[in-house]
Design an enzyme around this catalytic site. Structure first.
Site, PDB file in Angstrom:
ATOM      1  CD  GLU A 105      -1.293   0.138   3.693  1.00 38.96           C
ATOM      2  OE1 GLU A 105      -2.488   0.374   3.463  1.00 38.96           O
ATOM      3  OE2 GLU A 105      -0.859  -0.145   4.825  1.00 38.96           O
ATOM      4  CE  LYS A 107       7.240   4.985   5.549  1.00 35.02           C
ATOM      5  NZ  LYS A 107       7.631   6.390   5.693  1.00 35.02           N
ATOM      6  CG  ASP A 109       6.382  12.044   4.043  1.00 35.81           C
ATOM      7  OD1 ASP A 109       6.618  11.525   5.151  1.00 35.81           O
ATOM      8  OD2 ASP A 109       7.185  12.757   3.430  1.00 35.81           O
ATOM      9  CE1 TYR A 212      -7.022   7.505   2.412  1.00 33.72           C
ATOM     10  CE2 TYR A 212      -6.049   9.504   3.306  1.00 33.72           C
ATOM     11  CZ  TYR A 212      -6.856   8.871   2.373  1.00 33.72           C
ATOM     12  OH  TYR A 212      -7.493   9.603   1.410  1.00 33.72           O
ATOM     13  CE  LYS A 301      11.472   6.912   2.515  1.00 26.56           C
ATOM     14  NZ  LYS A 301      12.083   7.165   3.787  1.00 26.56           N
ATOM     15  CB  CYS A 395      15.573  49.258 -13.003  1.00 26.97           C
ATOM     16  SG  CYS A 395      15.011  48.021 -14.172  1.00 26.97           S
ATOM     17  CB  CYS A 398      15.832  50.625 -17.631  1.00 25.09           C
ATOM     18  SG  CYS A 398      14.914  51.084 -16.146  1.00 25.09           S
ATOM     19  CB  CYS A 411      11.448  49.274 -12.821  1.00 24.14           C
ATOM     20  SG  CYS A 411      11.921  50.323 -14.211  1.00 24.14           S
ATOM     21  CB  CYS A 416      11.774  49.468 -17.865  1.00 26.59           C
ATOM     22  SG  CYS A 416      12.825  48.148 -17.273  1.00 26.59           S
TER      23      CYS A 416
END
Ligand SMILES: NC(=O)c1ccc[n+]([C@@H]2O[C@H](COP(=O)([O-])OP(=O)(O)OC[C@H]3O[C@@H](n4cnc5c(N)ncnc54)[C@H](O)[C@@H]3O)[C@@H](O)[C@H]2O)c1
Ligand SMILES: [Zn+2]
Length: 647
Positions: A105, A107, A109, A212, A301, A395, A398, A411, A416
């Protein structure tokens, strides 16, 4: 490794374990912790007499210190041995001398939870703790919907399972924590555990946790296989995942592993592997336990989705609205097959909150989202060579002076280059004018060659503009010009969305188009405020934008032939032109009344003023109704409303 080095590593592993289990705030990524444990095991295999009593390999987890009362489990809870590949799985199979009937089944986390039922009633819920004694989190457990409070089975039984948090909820919680200046949860597992192990039960309730079941502790059931026993348990009213089966041999287990791994992105919760266990309970008893885990099961895993890497720089990106967004440049790291080299840092307040610096070790995670995030900065690993990330003054594109508004830095130069190019990319994108063939790279190319200089210029493109540009053949040019021609006839709301007005997205653009048609840019503040779902920020942004761009929009109209879908309005109705406010609970959803009022030419607004013609009120109407009465506005209930519209 010398004994001394070994003991140092034991101490470090214990420190990491404590941070992880006690505080839900890891000091290292799982990958690093696992590597450390492997080093300890290697030493311990060679030096069996030197094994430290407090080595993490000798216990499920440290005894947890917390504010919760302690409760002993009736039967111990365990950790689980990991296998990472086929060879390790086969080695385990060989060790246990059993080659058939494996229960498998997902796993998930999350955090382990032990539930005790007596006479069919839920008595207590405890964390795993050190395996013998856990924390009493019964009050929180009662707030989890997927845990039945009563079951039909009356004997005393311990039911164990995993409490998980959904990926989308994990993202939301972390966003909220960021806003409140709280530390982020490194991963959904810590978030699930943290949500269970806190003293305010309402927090647990709000986090939408799921339980679960995967095992049974104390019980007097009489099943011969684990699959039968768990089948029985789930029927008592617990959640069941679809991916649970018995594999007849190792080949089937390997196939199931591939299948489950392929489902990883789709599952709403994080999985870190597949559990494989001997299904025959008699055999399980024979195999027994080590000090740390059952010998009859392993966790097969999956590749890690969370890793530690180093932040090596910060890139600044200028968006179409001029906002400068910092992007972290990372030392490349592979997260489940995807090489990650950057992560968004959102804004400079976020940088300050994380206190992240160049050269820091950070934890990056890919959860539900595609964009990887930095969730932790490992400050205790600093060596003094870290560099602060400065708020920029100029900026990066520019070089003009930036406006620092706190959270956002902008800016302000509308010429620009990045602003222009990004505005154009947005303008022609799918949700906006949807000009096929004008992708990011082509927009950049056309801009660099001065073929497009403003949004309007897109509509002046001609064949000769593409001469000499790499990759443009006749057919491609014709297709693109045709797509531009078609875009001229698009819906008005797409054009409004395409302008990229701050706070005005697709939904708001539709509303503007429906309500005002081509005159949407000639309304006043109050008219915008009266629109359903529009707040002050949106109305102000519209006023500011239309003030500056009114004439420009009219000029645009000369180039385009926009389709306007306006709601068909009955202009002879009794409520035509009248303004309404709805309050309280009506017999139908509010949306239905709103649609009806609008289709009859009435207008809706969110707040009551002297100008309001009618207040339509339902059950439990509050301050809006009393205010309307004070102002002498006509207040009608549903019946009166129905009479009114019949006229
Ligand atoms: N980052 C760190 O500093 C740090 C510190 C300690 C541990 N860790 C990590 O924690 C893990 C080890 O923790 P652990 O010892 O709690 O083991 P584990 O979490 O890897 O495995 C055991 C747990 O799996 C859960 N589980 C989920 N589905 C299950 C199922 N179907 N059947 C049975 N159990 C199921 C149970 O809660 C059980 O307690 C490793 O991944 C390690 O990297 C990290
Ligand atoms: Zn600029």
């Amino acid at each position: 490794m010398t004994k001394e080095q070994y003991l140092e590593k034991v101490a470090l592993a214990n420190l990491w374990m404590r941070a992880y289990y006690e505080k839900d705030e890891p000091l290292a990524s799982d990958e690093e912790y696992d590597a450390l444990i492997r080093e300890l095991r290697a030493f311990e295999r060679e030096n069996e007499n030197e094994i430290a009593k407090d080595s993490p390999t000798q216990k499920v987890a440290p005894t947890i210190q917390s504010e919760f009362k302690k409760l002993s489990h009736l039967k111990p809870m365990w950790s689980m041995e990991d296998v990472f590949n086929e060879a390790e799985l086969r080695a385990w199979v060989k060790r246990i001398k059993n080659e058939k009937n494996f229960f498998i089944e997902p796993k998930f986390d999350g955090a382990s939870l032990n539930l005790l039922y007596e006479e069919g009633r839920l008595i207590s819920g405890t964390t795993r703790g050190d395996g013998q004694v856990g924390e009493d989190i019964t009050l929180n457990v009662f707030e989890i919907n997927s845990i039945p409070k009563n079951i039909s089975y009356k004997e005393r039984i311990e039911i164990r399972g995993e409490v998980v948090i959904l990926k989308e909820d994990f993202e939301k919680i972390n966003q909220k924590r960021a806003r409140l200046n709280q530390s982020l949860f490194a991963n959904p597992r810590n978030a699930a555990s943290g949500s269970l192990r806190q003293l305010d039960t309402s927090i647990t309730r709000d986090r939408n946790l799921k339980f679960y079941p995967w095992g049974i502790g104390e019980n007097s059931l009489n099943f011969t296989t684990h699959s039968q026993a768990m089948g029985f348990i789930r029927e008592l009213g617990f959640l069941k995942d679809d991916f649970i089966k018995v594999c007849k041999d190792v080949d089937e287990v390997l196939k199931a592993y591939e299948e489950l791994l392929a489902l990883r992105e789709k599952k709403p919760m994080m999985m870190d592997g597949m559990v494989v266990r001997v299904d025959d309970l008699g055999l399980c008893d024979e195999l027994g336990y080590t000090v740390k885990f059952p010998k009859f099961m392993v966790a097969f895993k999956f590749p890690a989705l969370e890793k530690t890497t180093r932040l090596i720089g910060v890139n600044l990106q200028v968006g179409r609205s001029g906002v400068v967004t910092p992007v972290a440049i990372l030392e490349a790291v592979n997260l489940d097959g995807v090489v990650i080299r950057s992560a968004s840092l959102h804004n400079f307040d976020e940088i300050a909150r994380l206190d992240v610096r160049i050269n820091d070790f950070v934890s990056v995670i890919r959860s539900g989202d595609v964009i990887p995030k930095i969730t932790k900065v490992f400050k205790d690993r600093r060596d003094g060579l870290e560099l602060s990330i400065m708020r920029p003054k100029l900026c990066p594109t520019c070089q003009s002076e930036l406006l620092d508004e706190g959270t956002l830095i902008k800016c302000q130069n509308i010429d620009c280059k990045d602003r222009l190019v990004n505005s154009m990319i947005h303008f022609v994108s799918k949700k906006c004018l949807n000009i096929d063939g004008l992708g990011e790279n082509i927009v950049e190319l056309l801009y660099q060659n001065k073929k497009i200089t403003t949004l309007e210029s897109v509509f002046h493109l001609k064949s000769s503009d593409f001469e000499g540009l790499e990759g443009f053949k006749e057919k491609k040019i014709n297709n693109l010009l045709k797509a531009i021609e078609n875009a001229k006839e698009c819906e008005l709301f797409r054009f409004i969305t395409a302008l990229g007005i701050e706070h005005i997205g697709e939904v708001a653009a539709k509303k503007l188009s429906m309500s005002f048609g081509l005159q949407w840019h000639k309304q006043d503040f109050q008219a915008y405020m009266n629109l359903e779902g529009f707040g002050e920020q949106m109305a102000l942004s519209l006023c500011e934008f239309t003030r500056v761009n009114r004439i420009r929009i009219d000029e645009f109209y000369k180039l385009l032939n926009l389709k306007v879908e306006k709601t068909k309005i009955q202009d002879n109705s009794a409520i035509f032109g009248k303004s309404f406010v709805i309050t309280g609970t009506l017999s139908q959803p509010r949306e239905e009344f709103k649609a009806l009022i609008e289709s009859l030419g009435g207008k809706l607004s969110a707040s009551v003023s002297k100008k309001t013609d009618y207040v339509l009120f339902g059950q439990e109407a509050g301050s809006k109704l009393s205010k309307a009465r004070e102002l002498g506005v006509v207040c009608i209930d549903e019946n009166a409303f129905n009479e009114l519209i019949k006229k």
